[in-house]
Design an enzyme around this catalytic site. Structure first.
Site, PDB file in Angstrom:
ATOM      1  CG  ASP A  19      34.149  38.175  38.288  1.00  5.13           C
ATOM      2  OD1 ASP A  19      34.831  39.025  37.685  1.00  5.13           O
ATOM      3  OD2 ASP A  19      34.389  37.809  39.455  1.00  5.13           O
TER       4      ASP A  19
ATOM      5  CG  ASP B   1      40.536  38.106  39.179  1.00  8.47           C
ATOM      6  OD1 ASP B   1      41.135  37.148  38.681  1.00  8.47           O
ATOM      7  OD2 ASP B   1      40.855  39.287  38.992  1.00  8.47           O
TER       8      ASP B   1
ATOM      9  CG  ASN C 212      47.063  41.305  33.924  1.00 14.12           C
ATOM     10  OD1 ASN C 212      47.968  41.415  33.106  1.00 14.12           O
ATOM     11  ND2 ASN C 212      46.967  42.093  34.984  1.00 14.12           N
TER      12      ASN C 212
HETATM   13  C1  BG6 Z   1      39.329  42.400  38.694  1.00 13.79           C
HETATM   14  C2  BG6 Z   1      39.741  42.199  40.136  1.00 13.79           C
HETATM   15  O1  BG6 Z   1      39.031  41.186  38.100  1.00 13.79           O
HETATM   16  O2  BG6 Z   1      40.379  43.007  37.949  1.00 13.79           O
HETATM   17  C3  BG6 Z   1      40.192  43.522  40.731  1.00 13.79           C
HETATM   18  O3  BG6 Z   1      38.649  41.688  40.878  1.00 13.79           O
HETATM   19  C4  BG6 Z   1      41.297  44.113  39.876  1.00 13.79           C
HETATM   20  O4  BG6 Z   1      40.650  43.309  42.047  1.00 13.79           O
HETATM   21  C5  BG6 Z   1      40.798  44.269  38.449  1.00 13.79           C
HETATM   22  O5  BG6 Z   1      41.719  45.373  40.387  1.00 13.79           O
HETATM   23  C6  BG6 Z   1      41.842  44.824  37.490  1.00 13.79           C
HETATM   24  O6  BG6 Z   1      42.847  43.879  37.292  1.00 13.79           O
HETATM   25  P1  BG6 Z   1      44.111  44.090  36.388  1.00 13.79           P
HETATM   26  O7  BG6 Z   1      44.585  42.689  36.099  1.00 13.79           O
HETATM   27  O8  BG6 Z   1      43.679  44.799  35.132  1.00 13.79           O
HETATM   28  O9  BG6 Z   1      45.088  44.899  37.168  1.00 13.79           O
HETATM   29 MG    MG Z   2      35.318  38.561  41.087  1.00 20.75          MG
END
Ligand code: BG6
Ligand code: MG
Length: 213
Positions: free
Chosen positions: A9, A11, A119
């Site tokens: 993972d 984040d 992202n």
């Molecule tokens: C995950 C995070 O990695 O990505 C979530 O833990 C987040 O909190 C999700 O909502 C989506 O992220 P993004 O960058 O596509 O808005």
């Molecule tokens: Mg995470």
């Protein structure tokens, strides 16, 4: 089954972007007069952007929002979020993380990213981690986010491995559920270590080297 691949993972495991998600959602929530705090932010871990918005809207008491308005709110949040990401640098990744990934690869493991974020590739490139992985499965190649196992099953497929040959390293309960649902070994770090469904608990990232020889 022998583990041949490790799926990470992003984040909360490799980088710490929780605070950026919080600040960006907070800005949007304040504008709409929605109560939002760190506790609610914790529920957004591993959850897709649009599903996160639905959780935040549980505290919204204004007029009904159309699908397009929701898209606009999510897009605004993403703009704020990306302005924080743009400031991320290689120093934002611990040396311990970087060297553990390199050592796992040296030991012959295939490494993949398994993140719900759209992202993810931008983040990896900002912190100089793109080349640490053999495959990237992210929010752009899935239709269901964690706890659905899709993102990890795709990662295993990209590595040419079957799910049982893969371990998943996760900090979110939803991610541990996804790993188990996908038939993978679930390795918990951080917050997820308080969950009872994992197979292995890590005190620190480099403990991976004790479990994957
Ligand atoms: C995950 C995070 O990695 O990505 C979530 O833990 C987040 O909190 C999700 O909502 C989506 O992220 P993004 O960058 O596509 O808005
Ligand atoms: Mg995470």
């Amino acid at each position: 089954m022998v583990i041949k691949g490790i799926i990470f993972d992003l984040d909360g495991v490799l980088v710490f972007t929780d605070k950026f998600h919080y600040l960006a959602w907070k800005k949007v929530a304040d504008k709409l007069g929605i109560y939002f705090d760190e506790k609610i932010n914790n529920r957004l871990r591993g959850v897709s952007r649009m599903a996160s918005l639905e959780i935040i809207l549980e505290n919204y008491h204004g007029e009904v929002l159309s699908a397009q308005q929701k898209e606009e709110i999510a897009a605004e949040k993403n703009e704020y979020y990306r302005s924080f990401l743009a400031k991320m640098r290689p120093e934002d990744v611990d040396i311990e993380t970087r060297s553990t990934l390199a050592e796992l690869r040296r030991r012959g493991y295939k490494l993949a990213l398994g993140s719900s974020s759209k992202n993810a590739k931008f983040i990896l490139s900002q912190v100089g981690l793109t080349s640490a992985f053999d495959a990237i499965s992210d929010g752009n190649n899935i239709t269901h986010s964690k706890p659905n196992p899709e993102v990890f099953l795709k990662a295993a497929e990209f590595l040419n491995l079957c799910p049982g040959q893969c371990a998943v390293v996760e900090d979110a309960y939803a991610g541990i559920d996804a790993a188990k649902e996908g038939g993978m070994l679930a390795v918990a770090i951080g917050d997820a270590t308080s969950y009872e469904k994992d197979d292995i608990k890590l005190k620190k990232f480099s403990d991976l080297l004790k479990h994957f020889k």
